[in-house]
Design a protein around this motif. Structure first.
Motif, PDB file in Angstrom:
ATOM      1  N   SER A 126       0.815  -1.223   0.000  1.00  0.00           N
ATOM      2  CA  SER A 126       0.000   0.000   0.000  1.00  0.00           C
ATOM      3  C   SER A 126       0.841   1.263   0.000  1.00  0.00           C
ATOM      4  O   SER A 126       0.353   2.323  -0.390  1.00  0.00           O
ATOM      5  CB  SER A 126      -0.945   0.002   1.206  1.00  0.00           C
ATOM      6  OG  SER A 126      -0.205  -0.035   2.415  1.00  0.00           O
ATOM      7  N   GLN A 179      -6.475  -7.223  -0.765  1.00  0.00           N
ATOM      8  CA  GLN A 179      -7.009  -6.020  -0.130  1.00  0.00           C
ATOM      9  C   GLN A 179      -6.373  -4.759  -0.704  1.00  0.00           C
ATOM     10  O   GLN A 179      -7.052  -3.753  -0.939  1.00  0.00           O
ATOM     11  CB  GLN A 179      -6.795  -6.092   1.380  1.00  0.00           C
ATOM     12  CG  GLN A 179      -7.655  -7.131   2.073  1.00  0.00           C
ATOM     13  CD  GLN A 179      -7.297  -7.302   3.546  1.00  0.00           C
ATOM     14  OE1 GLN A 179      -6.188  -6.987   3.966  1.00  0.00           O
ATOM     15  NE2 GLN A 179      -8.243  -7.815   4.314  1.00  0.00           N
ATOM     16  N   THR A 183      -8.300  -1.758  -2.715  1.00  0.00           N
ATOM     17  CA  THR A 183      -8.191  -0.369  -2.259  1.00  0.00           C
ATOM     18  C   THR A 183      -7.654   0.534  -3.355  1.00  0.00           C
ATOM     19  O   THR A 183      -8.160   1.646  -3.568  1.00  0.00           O
ATOM     20  CB  THR A 183      -7.272  -0.296  -1.030  1.00  0.00           C
ATOM     21  OG1 THR A 183      -7.801  -1.114   0.020  1.00  0.00           O
ATOM     22  CG2 THR A 183      -7.160   1.138  -0.525  1.00  0.00           C
ATOM     23  N   LYS A 186     -10.332   1.127  -6.040  1.00  0.00           N
ATOM     24  CA  LYS A 186     -11.360   2.073  -5.616  1.00  0.00           C
ATOM     25  C   LYS A 186     -10.892   3.525  -5.734  1.00  0.00           C
ATOM     26  O   LYS A 186     -11.727   4.439  -5.803  1.00  0.00           O
ATOM     27  CB  LYS A 186     -11.779   1.785  -4.174  1.00  0.00           C
ATOM     28  CG  LYS A 186     -12.618   0.527  -4.019  1.00  0.00           C
ATOM     29  CD  LYS A 186     -13.036   0.335  -2.568  1.00  0.00           C
ATOM     30  CE  LYS A 186     -13.962  -0.865  -2.421  1.00  0.00           C
ATOM     31  NZ  LYS A 186     -14.384  -1.058  -1.005  1.00  0.00           N
ATOM     32  N   LYS A 187      -9.594   3.731  -5.759  1.00  0.00           N
ATOM     33  CA  LYS A 187      -9.054   5.087  -5.873  1.00  0.00           C
ATOM     34  C   LYS A 187      -8.990   5.587  -7.309  1.00  0.00           C
ATOM     35  O   LYS A 187      -8.644   6.747  -7.542  1.00  0.00           O
ATOM     36  CB  LYS A 187      -7.659   5.142  -5.242  1.00  0.00           C
ATOM     37  CG  LYS A 187      -7.653   4.963  -3.729  1.00  0.00           C
ATOM     38  CD  LYS A 187      -6.254   5.052  -3.161  1.00  0.00           C
ATOM     39  CE  LYS A 187      -6.266   4.870  -1.646  1.00  0.00           C
ATOM     40  NZ  LYS A 187      -4.892   4.948  -1.079  1.00  0.00           N
TER      41      LYS A 187
END
Length: 378
Positions: A126, A179, A183, A186-187
């Motif tokens: 991330s 995950q 994430t 979605k951005k």
């Protein structure tokens, strides 16, 4: 106190500033520093211990502390530094415990170790500049090293430079990677009426990279799968399809005529993913896995809705005739046909999917492109 902040504003700023100044004074920082300076000083101070950590538990606690500080100080440089350290934690061999010269012990198994691997992987991926590419590159290397081509792997195998990841801890690594992919997807911004063509093309490339990486992640299930991995896939794919319908479908409606080759390639890659998603659904029913079956009805409904949304895009550009509705065979994760059709009743018809002509037989409706017709329909 630290977890109470975030988003550039601190709910307990007075207490936080007082604590930061007190701690910062002990590490040589000015006692009158502001919040940002104090956070930067603390992060740099804690990261000095990164190379000295010999205990897995201490590494987890220190990483969690640095992660909280990075959420308060949202500058990209801090996230990248912590991500690089998390990567080094994944590259270390923790089997010898605190004493690197000691004989290897069975410390790389169990819930605590898997939780640590999940935290390390989540923080590492991330914090990279391009999480989607990082997931693709890392999962491919780790899967090839740990699982091998046939999924059997080898005794004591570690993943592509990530010595901490083994066969037993791979499901935790896989969950974190899924995950991060969700994430990051979605951005991806949604298309607007005033979005420029160059920006639309960039968004389409972003979705193409995301779907390509999702296909890679789902392909891993063909060589190695556990209940934890299948449950992760079922849950994440529901959210992924929802995100695709919300952001990608409007984008496809906007660019289908001007970028039809790229749009078609995106739909074809998505088709490969939905096939594997149906394999997960069929696997849960064949094996009577009640835990996994809890996610199946919702996933099937999302897949059915996606099918009709794609048909809507084609109708918008008058090319529905270049696609046809057929029936799909029920297949397992390895692509083998499931001959028994006696399955429990479901709210959604079995097997709605975007598929190829050679997949057609008795079963449910499915949408497919006739080879070569799409490019000639304009």
């Amino acid at each position: 106190l630290l977890r109470g902040g975030g988003g550039g504003r601190f709910s307990h700023e007075a207490h936080l500033l007082k604590s930061l100044r007190r701690v910062s004074a002990r590490i040589g920082c000015s006692p009158n520093c502001d919040v940002t300076t104090g956070l930067e000083a603390l992060s740099s101070h804690f990261l000095k211990f990164a190379d000295r950590v010999t205990s897995l538990d201490n590494a987890v606690q220190l990483l969690n502390l640095c992660t909280v500080l990075s959420k308060l100080d949202t500058r990209a440089a801090n996230a990248e530094r912590i991500s690089e350290w998390a990567e080094t934690l994944l590259q270390r061999d923790w089997s010898a415990g605190c004493n690197p010269t000691a004989a290897a012990t069975d410390t790389t198994r169990g819930a605590a170790y898997n939780t640590a691997i999940h935290s390390f992987t989540l923080c590492f991926l991330s914090g990279t500049r391009d999480p989607v590419k990082a997931v693709e590159r890392t999962v491919k290397g780790v899967a090839n090293a740990v699982l091998g081509e046939d999924g059997g792997g080898r005794e004591g195998a570690s993943g592509g430079g990530f010595a901490a990841v083994g066969r037993d801890s791979f499901p935790a690594f896989y969950k974190a990677a899924m995950q991060v992919l969700l994430t990051a997807t979605k951005k991806i911004p949604s298309v607007r009426k005033d979005t420029k063509p160059e920006e639309k093309s960039r968004l389409l490339k972003g979705w193409f990279a995301s779907v390509k990486t999702l296909h890679l992640m789902l392909n891993v299930l063909k060589v190695f799968e556990t209940r934890a991995m299948l449950t992760t896939v079922a849950g994440v794919c529901v959210s992924y399809i929802e995100c695709f319908k919300k952001s990608a479908i409007p984008l496809l409606e906007s660019v289908f005529r001007s970028c039809r080759e790229d749009a078609t390639a995106l739909l074809k890659n998505l088709q490969l993913c939905t096939k594997l998603m149906h394999g997960v659904c069929n696997h849960s029913k064949v094996n009577r896995d009640t835990v996994l079956m809890a996610n199946v009805p919702r996933l099937r409904r999302e897949l059915e809705t996606l099918l009709y949304r794609v048909k809507g895009v084609l109708s918008l550009y008058n090319c529905v005739e270049d696609f046809w509705v057929g029936n799909i065979r029920n297949r397992d994760l390895n692509g083998l046909e499931i001959f028994s059709q006696q399955e429990p009743d479901d709210d959604v018809t079995n097997g709605d999917d975007v598929t190829n002509a050679d997949e057609v037989t008795d079963g449910s409706e499915t949408l497919s492109e006739e080879e070569g017709n799409l490019s000639d329909s304009y």
